[in-house]
Scaffold this active site. Sequence first.
Site, PDB file in Angstrom:
ATOM      1  N   SER A 192       0.861  -1.193   0.000  1.00 46.46           N
ATOM      2  CA  SER A 192       0.000   0.000   0.000  1.00 46.46           C
ATOM      3  C   SER A 192       0.889   1.232   0.000  1.00 46.46           C
ATOM      4  O   SER A 192       2.085   1.148   0.267  1.00 46.46           O
ATOM      5  CB  SER A 192      -0.851   0.032   1.267  1.00 46.46           C
ATOM      6  OG  SER A 192      -0.092   0.480   2.376  1.00 46.46           O
ATOM      7  N   ASP A 193       0.327   2.391  -0.310  1.00 44.22           N
ATOM      8  CA  ASP A 193       1.068   3.601   0.010  1.00 44.22           C
ATOM      9  C   ASP A 193       0.764   3.921   1.473  1.00 44.22           C
ATOM     10  O   ASP A 193      -0.085   3.285   2.104  1.00 44.22           O
ATOM     11  CB  ASP A 193       0.725   4.766  -0.928  1.00 44.22           C
ATOM     12  CG  ASP A 193       1.853   5.796  -0.945  1.00 44.22           C
ATOM     13  OD1 ASP A 193       2.713   5.765  -0.039  1.00 44.22           O
ATOM     14  OD2 ASP A 193       1.895   6.640  -1.858  1.00 44.22           O
ATOM     15  N   TRP A 194       1.452   4.884   1.998  1.00 42.43           N
ATOM     16  CA  TRP A 194       1.389   5.208   3.430  1.00 42.43           C
ATOM     17  C   TRP A 194      -0.067   5.382   3.885  1.00 42.43           C
ATOM     18  O   TRP A 194      -0.748   6.295   3.445  1.00 42.43           O
ATOM     19  CB  TRP A 194       2.180   6.485   3.670  1.00 42.43           C
ATOM     20  CG  TRP A 194       2.375   6.842   5.107  1.00 42.43           C
ATOM     21  CD1 TRP A 194       1.434   7.370   5.945  1.00 42.43           C
ATOM     22  CD2 TRP A 194       3.571   6.701   5.867  1.00 42.43           C
ATOM     23  NE1 TRP A 194       1.981   7.570   7.179  1.00 42.43           N
ATOM     24  CE2 TRP A 194       3.302   7.174   7.168  1.00 42.43           C
ATOM     25  CE3 TRP A 194       4.860   6.222   5.593  1.00 42.43           C
ATOM     26  CZ2 TRP A 194       4.262   7.192   8.170  1.00 42.43           C
ATOM     27  CZ3 TRP A 194       5.810   6.244   6.600  1.00 42.43           C
ATOM     28  CH2 TRP A 194       5.500   6.717   7.864  1.00 42.43           C
ATOM     29  N   SER A 226      -2.673   4.060   2.971  1.00 43.72           N
ATOM     30  CA  SER A 226      -3.712   4.161   1.934  1.00 43.72           C
ATOM     31  C   SER A 226      -4.860   3.173   2.171  1.00 43.72           C
ATOM     32  O   SER A 226      -5.943   3.353   1.636  1.00 43.72           O
ATOM     33  CB  SER A 226      -3.123   4.001   0.526  1.00 43.72           C
ATOM     34  OG  SER A 226      -2.620   2.708   0.323  1.00 43.72           O
TER      35      SER A 226
END
Length: 741
Positions: free
Chosen positions: A285-287, A289
Amino acid sequence: MRNTLIAIAAFITIAIVIQFNNSQTIDDKVETLLAEMTLEEKAGQLNQYSGYEIITGDIDESKISQRNLLVKKGLVGSVLNVLGTKDVEKAQRYAVEETRLGIPLIFAFDVIHGYRTIFPIPLAESASWDLEAIENAARIAAIEASAAGQNWTFAPMVDISQDPRWGRVMEGAGEDSYLGSQIAKARVRGFQGDDLSQFNTIAATAKHFAAYGEVIAGRDYNNVDISRRKLWETHLSPFKAALDEGVRSFMNAFNEFEGVPSSANTYLITDVLRGQWGFDGVLVSDWDSFGAMVTSGVAADDAEAAEMSLEAGSDIDMESDVFVNFLPQLVRDGRVDEAQIDEAVRRVLRLKYDLGLFDNPYKYIDAEREKNLILAPEHRAAARDMASKSIILLKNDNQLLPLDKTIKNIAVIGPLGDNQYHMNGFWRGKGQAEDVVTLLEGIKAKVSANTNVSYAEGSGLESLDSDKLSKAIELAKKSDVVILAVGEDADKTGESSSRTNIELYPAQQQLVKAIHQTGTPVVMVLMNGRPLAIEWSAENIPAVLNGWFLGSEAGNALADVLFGDYNPSAKLTMTVPRKTGQIPIYYNAKRVSRPMGDARYTSKFIDSPNSPLYPFGYGLSYTEFSYSPIKLSTDSINFTETLSATVTVTNTGKRLGEEVVQLYIQDLVGSVVRPVKELKGFEKIALEAGQSQEVSFTISTDDLAFYTRDMSFKAEAGKFKLFIGSSSEDLQGVNFTLTAD
Ligand code: NOJ
């Protein structure tokens, strides 16, 4: 005593696991280990945390003990931002020696344009059009990062963007997906090398999947609202290219696509990435997300966010805690199938095996290597070379450049003229300001012993100071030439740094005008993270270099170009608008039904030309090149044939130079509206003064294929135009036909 016993027990456990595993294939080993794991431990492998809280220390006490404990319980699978062999070893020992199964952690970091030796920002590197140099820059970044204990980088960012308001354009390779795909491959090769299990290679990440470069109005973290056609035509090919090159991981984007956040987007992940493309590596995932889906109102709570993300095919939860906190209960409640968790865990464990971490969890940890390799002289030399290759000569009236090294009095003026900090740009890894050679220092080291080089700041980046301004004007008046270093604050480029106006800040604009008025010839050196709309300067200042943020060797590389030890060869990979209001502006726009003309009701602005200030592919040299007419091997091919297009390029100037020979194609009639031209090939060549070289491109139907009306990717028979030249605007063209028979 107790600790010693635990350590011995853990050692025996891992020894058994490893020994048992030795005769097995990696897949067998993964299965054996998976069978040992509790549901909680599985969720732990999918959990990723940032920072020093997991080691111990002095940040947030409550987090420290909590996260530290989770690592020791085997509830963390990977970490980011824990740097340096000392700290990496400490954290790795918790995982290997204190957890039940001794599964090693993966250490990740955003190594974007260098670890400690900082290379030019990625957008600048892309302007070199030099794939070998770009690969080498990533290689060196991997060598340094792995010497500091890292195994995984969150790079390359392969997002295409046509919007320089978006700060993150500095991280990408510009506006074109063909060039972006070539560069994506080069960077993946550089980071990963031939063998991921080597101690000096790291896993790469293609990010952000997908279409993040389309955030509305260029405002970071904004929504995206584009068609599937635009997704495929513009955004997906660099991801596919990275995958074809063997990239080991992907990262979700923050944005939604068709209303569904990328992290849980079943079309993007299940259908395209995992389905159509068969990607079986790790999707991180992104931070936060996953957790952010609650904020955007797509998930009712964290548990649902976890369920949706896993269900779609995402594997690792960076920093939102939703997997580790909710997956086990979701399985017990029958909402998540454990088999799906197993799939994700398999992918994580496989990566750990492939990185060689099970063979030796400490293989990346070698303090001696760290000491010797970080900032090694050969790395700095490569950074200087890459930096000179990234500088674009935008304007050079009356051949003001290159300057003579024996000029009597040189004034370096501007807020960035003697600045170390900003040269490292954004996403500067572990880059330190103190390592940077400033422009002033680079110039001083370059000129003759009799040359006086003086410096005046002139203005702040965004603030005017009349005293500073007067001093700069005085200095300019006394000097033979001014080198004027203006541009952006590096921290106002990159993530979360969108601008509504991409001109020079007013204070600097005023400085430029005042220095120009002194009548002393001015060479403007732009230091920037995005294309800047410098319309006034482009008209009034005789020589302009687009110098970007060039990293550790910025000053030396700029001096190499300013004084002619390197002949500039870079070309724009993003269009430079005249005005912010022209954005989005890009060379491969589709044809319109009412092309711009003199008549009123045609597609144009009433207060500005449509054309850019500087087009894609543009960049000057200190020499000149001429192109012979294009020779085609045939002017008609069918679907199984190829044709070659050849030009002879001659260096008609007086010095060695490099030229990026560019090939564009236009499909004259298609089942859907087609772009006015599209880059389909390029070659960078070096020619001595007077030397000629033939450059040939082979064109097959693959180069003519596009997403047709029913979205199938294929070529359509008909007429095409082929262009070759030195920029997207400086081209000659010939027609050819693709026949159905
Ligand atoms: C957020 C950024 O969008 C992403 O590119 C980066 O890799 C992560 N933060 C981790 O730092």
